[in-house]
Each structure stands twice: as structure tokens, then as C-alpha cells.
Design a protein around this motif. Structure first.
Motif, PDB file in Angstrom:
ATOM      1  N   ILE A  91      81.240  44.006-106.439  1.00 55.34           N
ATOM      2  CA  ILE A  91      81.630  44.831-105.162  1.00 55.34           C
ATOM      3  C   ILE A  91      81.289  43.324-104.076  1.00 55.34           C
ATOM      4  O   ILE A  91      80.168  42.907-103.898  1.00 55.34           O
ATOM      5  N   MET A  92      82.412  43.104-103.133  1.00 52.13           N
ATOM      6  CA  MET A  92      82.461  42.201-102.348  1.00 52.13           C
ATOM      7  C   MET A  92      82.699  42.757-100.917  1.00 52.13           C
ATOM      8  O   MET A  92      83.429  43.788-100.857  1.00 52.13           O
ATOM      9  N   ASP A  93      82.396  41.977 -99.974  1.00 53.28           N
ATOM     10  CA  ASP A  93      82.643  42.293 -98.594  1.00 53.28           C
ATOM     11  C   ASP A  93      84.106  41.564 -98.166  1.00 53.28           C
ATOM     12  O   ASP A  93      84.600  41.073 -99.036  1.00 53.28           O
ATOM     13  N   ARG A  94      84.592  41.686 -97.023  1.00 53.45           N
ATOM     14  CA  ARG A  94      85.643  41.131 -96.505  1.00 53.45           C
ATOM     15  C   ARG A  94      85.769  39.616 -96.629  1.00 53.45           C
ATOM     16  O   ARG A  94      86.713  38.782 -96.599  1.00 53.45           O
ATOM     17  N   ARG A  95      84.684  39.061 -96.704  1.00 55.44           N
ATOM     18  CA  ARG A  95      84.324  37.414 -96.613  1.00 55.44           C
ATOM     19  C   ARG A  95      84.528  37.134 -98.175  1.00 55.44           C
ATOM     20  O   ARG A  95      84.624  35.902 -98.493  1.00 55.44           O
ATOM     21  N   GLY A  96      84.463  38.013 -99.047  1.00 52.56           N
ATOM     22  CA  GLY A  96      84.590  37.479-100.371  1.00 52.56           C
ATOM     23  C   GLY A  96      83.189  37.423-100.988  1.00 52.56           C
ATOM     24  O   GLY A  96      82.897  36.547-101.933  1.00 52.56           O
ATOM     25  N   VAL A  97      82.119  37.941-100.218  1.00 50.06           N
ATOM     26  CA  VAL A  97      80.539  37.626-100.735  1.00 50.06           C
ATOM     27  C   VAL A  97      80.256  38.609-101.774  1.00 50.06           C
ATOM     28  O   VAL A  97      80.702  39.888-101.533  1.00 50.06           O
ATOM     29  N   ARG A  98      79.721  38.407-102.907  1.00 51.02           N
ATOM     30  CA  ARG A  98      79.336  39.389-103.778  1.00 51.02           C
ATOM     31  C   ARG A  98      78.160  40.116-103.401  1.00 51.02           C
ATOM     32  O   ARG A  98      77.206  39.623-102.602  1.00 51.02           O
ATOM     33  N   TRP A  99      78.155  41.477-103.491  1.00 50.19           N
ATOM     34  CA  TRP A  99      77.029  42.259-103.281  1.00 50.19           C
ATOM     35  C   TRP A  99      76.586  43.002-104.582  1.00 50.19           C
ATOM     36  O   TRP A  99      75.405  43.617-104.460  1.00 50.19           O
ATOM     37  N   SER A 100      77.130  42.615-105.547  1.00 44.78           N
ATOM     38  CA  SER A 100      76.735  43.087-106.838  1.00 44.78           C
ATOM     39  C   SER A 100      77.400  42.136-107.810  1.00 44.78           C
ATOM     40  O   SER A 100      78.359  41.760-107.772  1.00 44.78           O
ATOM     41  N   HIS A 101      76.594  41.909-108.792  1.00 40.57           N
ATOM     42  CA  HIS A 101      76.701  41.168-110.154  1.00 40.57           C
ATOM     43  C   HIS A 101      76.121  41.361-111.443  1.00 40.57           C
ATOM     44  O   HIS A 101      74.668  41.784-111.300  1.00 40.57           O
ATOM     45  N   THR A 102      76.451  40.987-112.499  1.00 41.61           N
ATOM     46  CA  THR A 102      75.706  41.040-113.491  1.00 41.61           C
ATOM     47  C   THR A 102      74.526  40.164-113.653  1.00 41.61           C
ATOM     48  O   THR A 102      73.407  40.367-114.146  1.00 41.61           O
ATOM     49  N   SER A 103      74.743  38.803-113.160  1.00 45.01           N
ATOM     50  CA  SER A 103      73.676  38.085-113.054  1.00 45.01           C
ATOM     51  C   SER A 103      73.066  38.258-111.327  1.00 45.01           C
ATOM     52  O   SER A 103      73.820  37.829-110.538  1.00 45.01           O
ATOM     53  N   PRO A 104      71.848  38.583-111.264  1.00 44.45           N
ATOM     54  CA  PRO A 104      71.488  39.052-109.937  1.00 44.45           C
ATOM     55  C   PRO A 104      71.534  37.481-109.089  1.00 44.45           C
ATOM     56  O   PRO A 104      71.646  37.649-107.734  1.00 44.45           O
ATOM     57  N   GLY A 105      71.547  36.506-109.608  1.00 44.72           N
ATOM     58  CA  GLY A 105      71.365  35.101-109.124  1.00 44.72           C
ATOM     59  C   GLY A 105      72.718  35.000-108.352  1.00 44.72           C
ATOM     60  O   GLY A 105      72.512  34.157-107.373  1.00 44.72           O
ATOM     61  N   GLU A 106      73.893  35.813-108.639  1.00 43.88           N
ATOM     62  CA  GLU A 106      75.165  35.562-108.031  1.00 43.88           C
ATOM     63  C   GLU A 106      75.428  36.439-106.910  1.00 43.88           C
ATOM     64  O   GLU A 106      76.373  36.005-106.249  1.00 43.88           O
ATOM     65  N   ILE A 107      74.597  37.212-106.597  1.00 49.06           N
ATOM     66  CA  ILE A 107      74.561  38.203-105.364  1.00 49.06           C
ATOM     67  C   ILE A 107      74.306  37.175-104.124  1.00 49.06           C
ATOM     68  O   ILE A 107      73.468  36.290-103.960  1.00 49.06           O
ATOM     69  N   GLY A 108      75.449  37.441-103.032  1.00 49.57           N
ATOM     70  CA  GLY A 108      75.147  36.609-101.856  1.00 49.57           C
ATOM     71  C   GLY A 108      75.983  35.453-102.006  1.00 49.57           C
ATOM     72  O   GLY A 108      76.359  34.881-100.881  1.00 49.57           O
TER      73      GLY A 108
END
Length: 526
Positions: free
Chosen positions: A79-96
Motif C-alpha cells: 500500500i502506497m501513498d500518492r507519492r509512491g512511498v510504501r506503507w506496507s511490504h513483505t520486508s519491513p525494511g522496505e517500508i517508507g
């Protein structure tokens, strides 16, 4: 060969099925990913959390996304915001962090399905916009299905597919074996090369032999006709495949070939030819008919009969000549010279009068010679033969040999009938009218009953014993056939005073008389 064809078709069908199966599985995976993304985007708490919280590994967006991922078996739910930043990912390190693929289409409100490479490798993806309760787009949801699972499904389906193909191949191989065995039985275990050689030999044999061969199927259609049969029956190669009734005129020849008349060595007349036919049925309901041309043999046989008759006549003439010489010698020894002169004059005059009587009325030399010879034979058989006084035939015959055959056959039959009758006599009348020739031959024999007047013209029918050289029943049939070839007719009736009278009308027997041509003393054009 059949097994190779069955194997090739099976392999081809299997390959043609596997090729679209891979695309079908890809399409299923993309639709599944899109459906999960649509279901996730429909959760209102995610849009609210996306607006009021921060992207953290233990935040509500990550928690809900992981729950959905585990529940659906997806590879990831991002799930990403309008800027394309991740708010969720299988790998927690990829969030943000910013997503690895372009999210523009989904953020602008379009739903996307694709196969693409990402941080987790190749996957089937579905992307949809994430909307708040008011309807404005606040982000996007991206769901991926691992491509290895799609490939695994394809690979897993191959053994089952091959099992079905193997079953089909086994059935095809069994059918090929059964067909091959049946084909071997039908072809007597002959190889294709042997069949081809036999066919070539059969064609060479059938078209090389001097005997007519006609093969018929179960429905009476011509399957095969060789060159000699085409000549004897006046047929052509294009008649193959047609019925006998369609290519031959009704009559005995058609009846013999079709099997309506049975027997061995059946005689028939076709186009002026005397044929001997034999018919052999085949296992499939058809038949093979062989035809032998007996015309020349029949002609030689009749010549032999005529020669024997002439020899008998010459023998009788020799005996009569000896008697006359003895009579003449006696008259001379008795010095009766006037009586001897009268005796010689009378003997010579009888023969001269007969020849003169014929040549005055019949101007064709071939036909006149025949009549003179037949008169001599008739005299020795005790029958008087005369030419009617009103007979007159000019020397303009179109087919002299044909008319000779007709007259000769009719006279022979008349002599046979007249022998033994009271005052045996045969009369021949030949008249011409423009191009038409009228022939009448009458005898003092027993006549022909009315119920047999059509039968006498049938090939093979006769009341007389067959001669030494073959069979009877050809002469009158040949007369009718020769008359028919010239557009004429022949009929038989009673003779006035008893006996039979045969009448032949030939409409086109004479050539045209040249206009203005000078005539001879006999009325012939010079």
C-alpha cells in the motif's frame, strides 16, 4: 505409417494445447492479483490510516496488509501513498521507501494488470487506486502473485496432459494396428510396392490382350473397359462409370453383359461383329465379361460351308458331265449327228441363260457373281433359283460387300428351307427406287409361324443342327444388324402359295445419280 501419423498428431495437439495454457495461467494469476487488490482497496480503514498515521513496520496499514497477504496467499500486498512511498511490504525494511515500479497509472485512477520485475522478483501484478470515503484518491494498492507459482502450476499440469496424450496415442496405435491388419487381409499381405507393380501389370495386360474385358460393379456400372472391348462395343474411355443401359442400345448384347441372359460362350452381334461372351460374377456382386471377336472365324466357317457346297456341286457336275459325254458318245456312234448337236446346244444354253438372266437385271458384278454361283449350288441341291422379272439393280451400291452378305445369308436359309419341299423354288427380287434398295427372298419351304417371326432374328436361335465349325443362329441376326446400320429394316411374312418371304428395305444403299449424266443401254450413268 499410421502409427507415425497418430504419434505426430498427438504431439502436435499436446503442444498446441500447452502453448495457450501458459498464457491462460498468466491471465488467471493477473486477475487474481487484481481481485485481491480491489478487495484490499475496498477496506475503508486503510484509507483513513493512510491519512492519519505514519508508515511504520508496526503501523495499522502494515498490520492489515500482512493479514490480507497471509489470508490470500499473495506474494506481497503493498500500500502506497500518492507519492509512491510504501506503507506496507513483505520486508519491513522496505517500508517508507519509494516503490520500484512506476505507480502513476494507479494513482491517476486506472486499474493495471501486468507481469513485471520488482524487488521480490518476477510476479503477476494487479494495481488499483485507494480512495477515501469522499472518493478522492489517497494512494494505491499493489498485489503480486509469485510467477514461480504460476510456472509450477504449468509444470504440474504437464504430467496429466502427457497422461491424456499417452492414452490417446495408445488408442490411436490400437486403431492403427487393427486397420493395418484388416488392410493386410484385404490386400493379401501385399506391400504397397507390390500393389503398385500388380496394378501396372494389370493395366499392361488388360490393354495388351486381344480379347475384350468389361468389369462391372454391383449396380451394373462399368468399372473397367480395355481397348479391345472399346473397339468391339464402339465405346470410349469416358463411358467408364456409367451403366450398360446408358452406353449400349437395348438388345441381346446388353442382356448378355448385364447377366439377364446366362450361359457359356453366348453369341451376340454388336455393330456387325459376331462376339462370343462369357460372364464371371465377382465376390462384391459385380462381374467380369470377356468378349472374343468371332466375326472372322464365322466368315471363314461360312466360306468353308460354301466351299464344301461348291465341291459337292462340282462333284455332281462332274458326274453329270460324264453322263452327258456318254450320251454324246452314244449319239455319235449311232451317227445321230443332228440329235448330238441339239443335245449340246441345250446343255450349254441352260447355263448361259441363267448367267444372262442375272446380269441383265443385276448390274453390280459382285452381287451378280454371287447370284450365278448360288444358282449353280441350288441346281445341284435340286432347287430352282430365279431372279424376279421386274428386278433391276444399278451399279451404284454404297456397300456391295454388305449387300452380298445380306443376300447370301437369306439365299442360304431359303435353300435350306426349300430342300425337300414339293417343287422346291427360291426367288430373289432386287429393285431400286432413287437411293432405296428393296430386296425380297422367298422360298417354298414350310414357312415361319407368326409367333416366331421376331425370334428368328435373335443371335444363337436356330432350328437347324450346328455346322462342324461352330454354332448357328448368326445369319439372320447379322442380316438385321447390317440392315440397321444402313437405316433399313428386315421382316418376314408368308409367301403366297406357301413358304416364307423375307423383305429387306435399305433406304441409303445407292449413291446419288449424277445430274445430266449420259446413260448406257442398261440405264446406267456412263
Amino acid at each position: 505409417m499410421q502409427l507415425a501419423i497418430a504419434t505426430g498428431v498427438t504431439v502436435l495437439a499436446t503442444g498446441l494445447f500447452l502453448a495457450p495454457l501458459s498464457d491462460h495461467l498468466d491471465d488467471q494469476a493477473m486477475h487474481r492479483a487484481l481481485a485481491i487488490a480491489q478487495t484490499t482497496a475496498a477496506e475503508p480503514r486503510l484509507a483513513e490510516a493512510l491519512q492519519h498515521t505514519r508508515p511504520t513496520a508496526d503501523g495499522p496499514v502494515q498490520t492489515e496488509a500482512e493479514r490480507i497477504r497471509r489470508a490470500t496467499g499473495a506474494e506481497y500486498v503493498v500500500i502506497m501513498d500518492r507519492r509512491g512511498v510504501r506503507w506496507s511490504h513483505t520486508s519491513p525494511g522496505e517500508i517508507g521507501k519509494h516503490v520500484s515500479t512506476d505507480p502513476t497509472d494507479a494513482i491517476e485512477g486506472r486499474e493495471i494488470m501486468e507481469i513485471d520485475e520488482g524487488t521480490l522478483g518476477r510476479s503477476a501484478r494487479g494495481k488499483v487506486p485507494l480512495r477515501a470515503e469522499a472518493g478522492q484518491i489517497v494512494g494505491a494498492v499493489s498485489v503480486g502473485i509469485a510467477y514461480e507459482s504460476v510456472r509450477a502450476r504449468l509444470v504440474a499440469s504437464v504430467p496429466e496432459m502427457l497422461a491424456y496424450a499417452g492414452g490417446a496415442l495408445a488408442v490411436g496405435a490400437l486403431a492403427a494396428y487393427v486397420v493395418a491388419r484388416r488392410l493386410q487381409r484385404r490386400t493379401h499381405d501385399l506391400a504397397f510396392s507390390d500393389i503398385s507393380a500388380l496394378l501396372a501389370e494389370r493395366e499392361a495386360m488388360l490393354h495388351g490382350i486381344r480379347e475384350g474385358v468389361v468389369a462391372l460393379d454391383a449396380h451394373g456400372r462399368i468399372r473397367l473397359i480395355n481397348d479391345e472391348a472399346q473397339r468391339l462395343l464402339d465405346l470410349c474411355p469416358e463411358d467408364t462409370g456409367q451403366s450398360l443401359e446408358a452406353v449400349l442400345a437395348p438388345g441381346r448384347t446388353t442382356d448378355v453383359l448385364s447377366g439377364r441372359v446366362t450361359g457359356a460362350d453366348l453369341l451376340t452381334v454388336s455393330g456387325g461383329r459376331v462376339l462370343v461372351a462369357n460372364r464371371m460374377p465377382t465376390d462384391d456382386g459385380g462381374a467380369v465379361v470377356t468378349l472374343r471377336d468371332r466375326t472372322e472365324l464365322e466368315r471363314l466357317g461360312r466360306e468353308l460351308d460354301g466351299t464344301r457346297g461348291l465341291i459337292d456341286a462340282l462333284r455332281a457336275q462332274d458326274h453329270e458331265h460324264a453322263n452327258r459325254m456318254h450320251t454324246l458318245l452314244g449319239l455319235l456312234e449311232l451317227e445321230l449327228h443332228d440329235e448330238a448337236m441339239e443335245f449340246i446346244t441345250e446343255a450349254i444354253g441352260v447355263h448361259r441363260a441363267t448367267a444372262e438372266q442375272v446380269t441383265e437385271r443385276v448390274h453390280d458384278p459382285l452381287l451378280a457373281s454371287l447370284l450365278v454361283g448360288k444358282a449353280t449350288v441350288a441346281t445341284e441341291r435340286g432347287v430352282s433359283l430365279s431372279v424376279a422379272e421386274d428386278s433391276l439393280l444399278p451399279n451404284r451400291l454404297v456397300d456391295p460387300p454388305g449387300l452380298v452378305t445380306i443376300v447370301g445369308n437369306l439365299i442360304d436359309n431359303a435353300l435350306d428351307a426349300a430342300v425337300g419341299s414339293r417343287e422346291p423354288h427360291v426367288e430373289v427380287e432386287l429393285c431400286a427406287d432413287d437411293r432405296t434398295v428393296l430386296l425380297r427372298v422367298s422360298d417354298t419351304g414350310p414357312g415361319i409361324p407368326a409367333d416366331r417371326r421376331d425370334v428368328v432374328f435373335t443371335e444363337g436361335w436356330s432350328t437347324k443342327e450346328p455346322p462342324a465349325h461352330g454354332k448357328r443362329g448368326i445369319g439372320l441376326a447379322l442380316v438385321r444388324r447390317l440392315a440397321g446400320r444402313q437405316g433399313g429394316s428386315v421382316r418376314v411374312s408368308d409367301r403366297e402359295g406357301g413358304g416364307a418371304e423375307f423383305t429387306v428395305v435399305l433406304p441409303e444403299a445407292l449413291t446419288e445419280q449424277p445430274a445430266g449424266a449420259p446413260l448406257t443401254a442398261t440405264g446406267e450413268p456412263r
